[in-house]
Design a protein around this motif. Structure first.
Motif, short mmCIF file in Angstrom:
data_model
loop_
_atom_site.label_atom_id
_atom_site.label_comp_id
_atom_site.label_asym_id
_atom_site.label_seq_id
_atom_site.Cartn_x
_atom_site.Cartn_y
_atom_site.Cartn_z
N ASN B 85 39.85 34.72 44.47
CA ASN B 85 40.62 35.52 45.04
C ASN B 85 41.20 35.69 46.42
O ASN B 85 42.24 35.95 46.48
CB ASN B 85 39.56 37.32 45.06
N LEU B 87 44.73 33.77 46.65
CA LEU B 87 45.64 34.28 46.78
C LEU B 87 45.87 35.41 46.67
O LEU B 87 47.11 35.46 47.11
CB LEU B 87 45.96 32.98 46.19
N ASN B 88 44.76 36.22 46.18
CA ASN B 88 45.53 37.63 45.86
C ASN B 88 45.51 38.32 46.30
O ASN B 88 46.52 39.54 46.10
CB ASN B 88 44.56 38.44 44.38
N VAL B 89 44.78 38.16 47.55
CA VAL B 89 44.89 38.43 48.94
C VAL B 89 46.19 38.23 49.97
O VAL B 89 47.07 39.84 50.73
CB VAL B 89 43.69 38.98 49.54
#
Lengths: 247, 261
Positions: B85, B87-89
């Motif tokens: 996760n 990259l999403n952050v």
């Protein structure tokens, strides 16, 4: 009137030591356009997307999104952009609602409950809202990731193989949903896929990369005519094997 | 800013709500430590060293505050790598300082929770009344928490730079500092050359101050000044190190590689 250029890349180069991953790359994308970013493994597609998202800093060259230099306005730009990839995921131990709620908050989305319901409806998975993400099928997970990518109503969306893990039926539904959002909201999409049939169906324009360099660009039809080929797949194979297209 | 920090904090709190293993991890190890060291200190009391109970249990609880605070920062980001996760952050419009701040707040919550449980158990099992001494110990509690943040920022930067290969550092670093921080024994016990090294760590002054406070029942302010001054220095250095490492990580493209591994 010419549609506004929302992505402008000028002479972009990224070197990792001796390796040049992106080599003097220039291209642009207009508002509402779906741009296919194609090339064999190691061509520089992923690095280009990471450069466009500000995850990696360029060695030389300039990136402007919405006319703003990415380096100086990264956060302001990211508010209007989103990304989904088959290779990243949302936390599997949180429910779909919790995941989308967290990202909705991060993007400052108002009326999150309604927005989440609307997106789950768009991707035809309203029933998973309270399911734990890790218990969903890979097709459902991909669609939840797309819901996350649409949460902030992005003006530019980067999609890295968005249908990679989907069966043909669901993949077709996802493509239809993406096209409908593009038409209705004028979203610009940068789309990578190894499925050349899909690229022909979805993309308005494509650029081919090989060894970090741009080797061909145009509409799928233009590329096919130039290559005197009947399918993009043949063009892809030609480029992957070091062949060239006549410009 | 507060909305984004709250969102990040909520993400980790959701995780604790969903994962029994993660919630229990806050309490399990500290409670086990408390049982072992608590009974050792009871034994010391029986053989005529009554202060040992105070010092061992106090040291244990304060050490846990440091450990929880360091772990909260580093493990939160490592968790994002584990679940892919990260990259999403990092592509959300979030400042890296907001990510760090949210994990620091998580550290405070974790430390408060485990201190409460340990304090209650220590009172119930060993008649160690942390609450009575609470206000006098509060500045030291805050100080050891700050040092946990500083070390946590450094270990988080190293994880982002070196990825999975460096994960041992998350658990190893606190134990590298433990012997020279005079957690369970006075600074004077260490060889003279090691005392000089120990004095540059805020944690040493915190544990010295904690013991002095426990012994007299009054706040011992002497060691607090070097502890806070050193913490300010360490936090500034950790922030600069983290910023420098993040620039290197972006230059080398490690963020994308780490997120998709």
């Amino acid at each position: 009137m010419t549609p506004e250029r929302v992505i402008e890349v000028e002479r972009l180069t990224k070197r990792f030591g001796e390796v040049t991953a992106v080599d003097d790359l220039s291209f642009s994308a207009r508002r509402g356009e779906i741009l296919g970013l194609l090339g064999p493994n190691g061509a520089g597609k992923t690095t280009t997307i990471q450069l466009l998202l500000g995850l990696t800093t360029p060695t030389t060259g300039a990136i402007r999104l919405f006319g703003l230099p990415l380096r100086e306005h990264r956060r302001q730009i990211l508010q209007r952009v989103n990304f989904s990839s088959a290779y990243i995921s949302l936390p599997f131990n949180l429910s779909v609602r919790e995941n989308l709620d967290v990202f909705g908050r991060l993007y400052g989305v108002r009326n999150r409950r309604h927005r989440i319901a609307e997106l789950l409806e768009l991707f035809e998975i309203p029933e998973v809202v309270d399911s734990v993400t890790g218990k969903l099928s890979s097709g459902q997970v991909t669609r939840v990731n797309l819901c996350k990518a649409f949460l902030n109503d992005p003006e530019i969306l980067f999609l890295d193989e968005p249908t990679a893990s989907l069966d043909p039926d669901i993949a077709e539904k996802v493509r239809a949903a993406l096209k409908s959002v593009q038409r209705e909201r004028g979203v610009t999409m940068v789309y990578t896929s190894h499925n050349m049939r899909e690229i022909e169906l979805v993309c308005d324009r494509v650029i081919f990369l090989s060894h970090g360099k741009l080797v061909a660009q145009g509409t799928p039809r233009e590329i096919l005519e130039r290559a005197d080929s009947e399918s993009l797949e043949r063009v892809f194979i030609t480029i992957a094997r070091g062949g060239r297209l006549e410009n | 800013m507060w909305g984004r920090v709250a969102a990040l904090l909520l993400r980790y709190l959701y995780l604790y709500r969903r994962s029994l293993a993660r919630s229990m991890e806050i309490f399990f190890w500290p409670v086990m430590d408390l049982l072992v060291w608590g009974f050792v200190s009871v034994y010391f009391r029986q053989v005529g060293a009554p202060k040992a109970v105070l010092f061992l249990l106090g040291g244990l609880i304060f050490w846990d505050v440091f450990y929880r605070s360091q772990q909260a920062i580093t493990l939160s980001l490592t968790e994002e790598i584990w679940v892919r996760n990260l990259l999403n952050v990092f592509i959300a419009p979030v400042r890296i300082s907001e990510v760090v701040f949210a994990t620091c707040l998580l550290g405070v919550i974790r430390a408060l929770l485990s201190t409460t449980v340990l304090g209650l158990l220590a009172w119930f099992l060993y008649a160690f009344d942390l609450l009575r001494l609470g206000p006098a110990l509060l500045p030291y509690f805050a100080s050891i928490l700050l040092f946990g943040w500083a070390v946590g920022m450094c270990t988080m930067a190293i994880i982002l730079r070196f990825g999975h290969a460096a994960e041992a550092i998350i658990w190893g670093t606190p134990f590298l500092l433990q012997p020279i921080s005079a957690v369970f024994y006075p600074l004077a016990v260490l060889p003279r050359w090691l005392q000089a090294i120990a004095r540059v760590l805020p944690s040493t002054h915190v544990f010295e101050g904690m013991r002095a406070t426990l012994e007299t029942g009054r706040p011992a302010l002497g060691p607090l000044v070097p502890a806070l001054a050193l913490n300010a220095l360490y936090l500034a250095a950790a922030g600069a190190f983290f910023g420098w490492m993040m620039r290197r990580v972006r230059e080398k493209g490690y963020l994308g590689r780490l997120a998709m591994e």
